[in-house]
Design a protein around this motif. Structure first.
Motif, PDB file in Angstrom:
ATOM      1  N   ASP A 311       7.054 -22.423 -25.644  1.00 23.24           N
ATOM      2  CA  ASP A 311       8.354 -22.304 -26.302  1.00 23.24           C
ATOM      3  C   ASP A 311       9.413 -23.069 -25.517  1.00 23.24           C
ATOM      4  OD1 ASP A 311       9.284 -20.633 -24.166  1.00 23.24           O
ATOM      5  OD2 ASP A 311       8.479 -18.865 -25.173  1.00 23.24           O
ATOM      6  N   ASP A 312      10.576 -23.268 -26.167  1.00 22.23           N
ATOM      7  CA  ASP A 312      11.635 -24.076 -25.554  1.00 22.23           C
ATOM      8  C   ASP A 312      12.126 -23.472 -24.238  1.00 22.23           C
ATOM      9  OD1 ASP A 312      11.554 -25.971 -27.521  1.00 22.23           O
ATOM     10  OD2 ASP A 312      13.218 -25.136 -28.683  1.00 22.23           O
ATOM     11  N   GLU A 313      12.221 -22.155 -24.169  1.00 18.67           N
ATOM     12  CA  GLU A 313      12.715 -21.524 -22.946  1.00 18.67           C
ATOM     13  C   GLU A 313      11.792 -21.828 -21.758  1.00 18.67           C
ATOM     14  OE1 GLU A 313      13.972 -17.071 -21.247  1.00 18.67           O
ATOM     15  OE2 GLU A 313      13.135 -17.307 -23.262  1.00 18.67           O
ATOM     16  N   THR A 314      10.490 -21.740 -21.986  1.00 23.33           N
ATOM     17  CA  THR A 314       9.518 -22.026 -20.923  1.00 23.33           C
ATOM     18  C   THR A 314       9.591 -23.485 -20.484  1.00 23.33           C
ATOM     19  OG1 THR A 314       8.027 -20.306 -21.726  1.00 23.33           O
ATOM     20  CG2 THR A 314       7.061 -22.028 -20.348  1.00 23.33           C
ATOM     21  N   LEU A 315       9.652 -24.401 -21.448  1.00 30.02           N
ATOM     22  CA  LEU A 315       9.705 -25.823 -21.121  1.00 30.02           C
ATOM     23  C   LEU A 315      11.024 -26.201 -20.475  1.00 30.02           C
ATOM     24  CD1 LEU A 315       7.949 -27.300 -24.269  1.00 30.02           C
ATOM     25  CD2 LEU A 315       7.043 -27.180 -21.945  1.00 30.02           C
ATOM     26  N   ASP A 316      12.126 -25.612 -20.924  1.00 34.07           N
ATOM     27  CA  ASP A 316      13.426 -25.890 -20.304  1.00 34.07           C
ATOM     28  C   ASP A 316      13.419 -25.478 -18.831  1.00 34.07           C
ATOM     29  OD1 ASP A 316      14.465 -26.940 -22.624  1.00 34.07           O
ATOM     30  OD2 ASP A 316      15.535 -25.108 -23.209  1.00 34.07           O
ATOM     31  N   ALA A 317      12.825 -24.327 -18.532  1.00 32.88           N
ATOM     32  CA  ALA A 317      12.761 -23.862 -17.149  1.00 32.88           C
ATOM     33  C   ALA A 317      11.896 -24.790 -16.302  1.00 32.88           C
ATOM     34  CB  ALA A 317      12.214 -22.433 -17.097  1.00 32.88           C
ATOM     35  N   PHE A 318      10.757 -25.208 -16.848  1.00 35.33           N
ATOM     36  CA  PHE A 318       9.868 -26.094 -16.102  1.00 35.33           C
ATOM     37  C   PHE A 318      10.529 -27.442 -15.851  1.00 35.33           C
ATOM     38  CE2 PHE A 318       6.250 -29.040 -15.668  1.00 35.33           C
ATOM     39  CZ  PHE A 318       5.546 -28.403 -14.667  1.00 35.33           C
ATOM     40  N   LEU A 319      11.185 -27.993 -16.869  1.00 35.77           N
ATOM     41  CA  LEU A 319      11.841 -29.289 -16.708  1.00 35.77           C
ATOM     42  C   LEU A 319      13.043 -29.192 -15.775  1.00 35.77           C
ATOM     43  CD1 LEU A 319      11.612 -30.653 -20.354  1.00 35.77           C
ATOM     44  CD2 LEU A 319      10.415 -31.523 -18.333  1.00 35.77           C
ATOM     45  N   GLY A 320      13.752 -28.069 -15.801  1.00 33.10           N
ATOM     46  CA  GLY A 320      14.842 -27.878 -14.858  1.00 33.10           C
ATOM     47  C   GLY A 320      14.345 -27.912 -13.421  1.00 33.10           C
ATOM     48  N   ALA A 321      13.199 -27.276 -13.182  1.00 30.12           N
ATOM     49  CA  ALA A 321      12.599 -27.303 -11.845  1.00 30.12           C
ATOM     50  C   ALA A 321      12.160 -28.718 -11.480  1.00 30.12           C
ATOM     51  CB  ALA A 321      11.419 -26.338 -11.774  1.00 30.12           C
ATOM     52  N   LEU A 322      11.619 -29.451 -12.449  1.00 32.49           N
ATOM     53  CA  LEU A 322      11.197 -30.825 -12.175  1.00 32.49           C
ATOM     54  C   LEU A 322      12.376 -31.707 -11.797  1.00 32.49           C
ATOM     55  CD1 LEU A 322       8.470 -31.854 -14.784  1.00 32.49           C
ATOM     56  CD2 LEU A 322       8.198 -31.296 -12.373  1.00 32.49           C
ATOM     57  N   ARG A 323      13.486 -31.545 -12.480  1.00 37.99           N
ATOM     58  CA  ARG A 323      14.658 -32.366 -12.140  1.00 37.99           C
ATOM     59  C   ARG A 323      15.110 -32.100 -10.705  1.00 37.99           C
ATOM     60  NH1 ARG A 323      15.900 -30.542 -17.551  1.00 37.99           N
ATOM     61  NH2 ARG A 323      15.597 -32.285 -19.015  1.00 37.99           N
ATOM     62  N   THR A 324      15.103 -30.835 -10.305  1.00 39.58           N
ATOM     63  CA  THR A 324      15.475 -30.494  -8.931  1.00 39.58           C
ATOM     64  C   THR A 324      14.489 -31.097  -7.943  1.00 39.58           C
ATOM     65  OG1 THR A 324      16.498 -28.419  -9.649  1.00 39.58           O
ATOM     66  CG2 THR A 324      15.862 -28.585  -7.325  1.00 39.58           C
ATOM     67  N   ARG A 325      13.203 -31.025  -8.264  1.00 39.84           N
ATOM     68  CA  ARG A 325      12.176 -31.554  -7.372  1.00 39.84           C
ATOM     69  C   ARG A 325      12.278 -33.076  -7.252  1.00 39.84           C
ATOM     70  NH1 ARG A 325       6.611 -29.401  -9.623  1.00 39.84           N
ATOM     71  NH2 ARG A 325       5.859 -30.018  -7.551  1.00 39.84           N
ATOM     72  N   PHE A 326      12.417 -33.758  -8.387  1.00 40.35           N
ATOM     73  CA  PHE A 326      12.456 -35.214  -8.367  1.00 40.35           C
ATOM     74  C   PHE A 326      13.705 -35.732  -7.643  1.00 40.35           C
ATOM     75  CE2 PHE A 326       9.573 -36.486 -12.196  1.00 40.35           C
ATOM     76  CZ  PHE A 326       8.557 -35.717 -11.669  1.00 40.35           C
TER      77      PHE A 326
END
Length: 401
Positions: A311-326
């Motif tokens: 779902d969008d909430e799960t993907l938004d959280a994962f992508l938010g973490a990726l942006r911080t990591r990258f």
């Protein structure tokens, strides 16, 4: 200054073995086990007997400090450190302790990090310094366990490849004789995992950081990023640490999580390497800070997310973490390490995204095609040739869409 060995406050009994002693194991499985051992009300805990795969050097250094080491978490805003003491024995995997440890009835789990090549049978690149493959070494340990009538054990692959539990099963069974194969079928479970934590190599400056943060001399600190993820699928017939209480997630079907990582994290890395290196960037953080690379990356993530079963909430959280990591400039994840020219990586990432979108009735995706085109250009291929090199017939499907 005291040695980090002096920081040992407990010595849990060996109940878990590991093959492939290296930085990632110490930043991931050993760290999760340390956290599980530290839970309120935890009893004796789970001590790890860790074995090297190829060179005994890592075991020699770690044994010199009683298996204890500092884990430095390198965030954008600064470093922090903690002492990890879940490893209570560090040994050369070619030594006699290997068989006796696997035959020990107290040992319920064997975790494995031998890299992707360690699963290739009949390939010298998967062999240890003594010429023994990872599969053969595991079979030798399981044979000792079978002779001792010790009972069931879980084998847990923690290497970065899809279906790693099944890959480990194939590598082991390829080395086993018929009698042992029968025993393995009755007594050994093969557990698949999805692992994620960037762990760069250690340099001298990291040893100085460990001294400053912990007050101990440490010849073998490990540096890692703040983010960590561990998805696990499979049975543990003889028990396991309480990893589920310290962040690991246990699921029935691991494939969607593998796909999410491949198509968002790994495909993102591939894109940044393919378009960032020609623009003069050296690291993920530098490419991520480039507006043109960042725009393509965001497009890629938009293309991939619609064909992922979350779902969008799960993907938004994962992508938010990726942006911080990258964006973390203090984790030097080099683009040249990512851009190793592997056809298999592009097949599992960009080509798979394009194919999934076409099957879904969507356009192939601009960012995915741009990555394949850049990858092909570096190898003298046009886009159509690059697409067909990754997946026969893909170019025809793309141009027909």
């Amino acid at each position: 200054m005291p040695s980090v060995a002096d920081a040992r406050a407990s010595r849990p009994s060996v109940r878990l073995a590991h093959l492939g002693l290296g930085h990632f194991h110490r930043a991931h499985q050993a760290w999760y086990t340390q956290r599980a051992n530290s839970l309120p009300g935890a009893s004796d805990g789970w001590g790890i007997a860790a074995f090297t795969g190829r060179s005994p050097r890592a075991a020699e250094v770690l044994s010199g400090q009683d298996g204890v080491y500092s884990l430095i978490t390198r965030a954008a805003e600064g470093d922090s450190a903690e002492i990890v003491q879940s490893i209570v024995q560090a040994s050369d995997g070619a030594g006699p302790e290997w068989e006796s440890t696997l035959a020990d009835p107290a040992v319920a789990v064997l975790t494995v990090t031998v890299t992707e090549r360690g699963y290739e049978t009949g390939n010298d690149s998967s062999a240890s310094a003594g010429g023994e493959s990872a599969g053969a070494r595991i079979v030798r340990g399981l044979a000792a366990r079978a002779r001792a009538s010790t009972g069931p054990i879980a084998l847990v692959s923690c290497d970065n490849l899809s279906g790693n539990g099944e890959a480990l099963r194939r590598a082991v069974l390829a080395e086993a004789d018929p009698d042992l194969t029968s025993w393995i079928g009755e007594n050994v479970s093969f557990v698949s995992t999805m692992v994620d934590r960037i762990t760069p190599g250690t340099v001298d400056a990291d040893r100085a950081t460990a001294r400053e943060l912990t007050g101990y001399d440490d010849s073998a600190p490990v540096v890692t990023e703040p983010f960590s993820e561990w998805i696990v699928s499979g049975a543990f017939p003889a028990g396991r640490p309480a990893w589920d209480r310290v962040g690991a997630r246990f699921v029935d079907d691991i494939e969607p999580y593998e796909r999410r990582k491949l198509w968002l994290l790994n495909a993102g890395h591939t894109l940044l390497a393919a378009v960032g290196l020609p623009r003069g960037h050296e690291t993920v953080a530098a490419a991520f800070a480039d507006p043109e690379c960042r725009m393509l990356l965001e497009d890629l993530w938009s293309e991939a997310r619609i064909v992922l079963p979350f779902d969008d909430e799960t993907l938004d959280a994962f992508l938010g973490a990726l942006r911080t990591r990258f964006a973390n400039p203090r984790i030097a994840h080099r683009l040249t390490q990512i851009d190793d020219g592997s056809l298999q990586k592009l097949r599992q990432r960009q080509a798979a995204i394009v194919s999934a979108r076409l099957e879904n009735g969507d356009e192939p995706g601009r960012a995915s095609l741009a990555t394949v085109e850049s990858w092909g250009h570096a190898r003298g291929l046009d886009l159509a040739e690059a697409l067909d090199a990754l997946q026969p017939g893909l170019a025809r499907r793309v141009y027909a869409s």
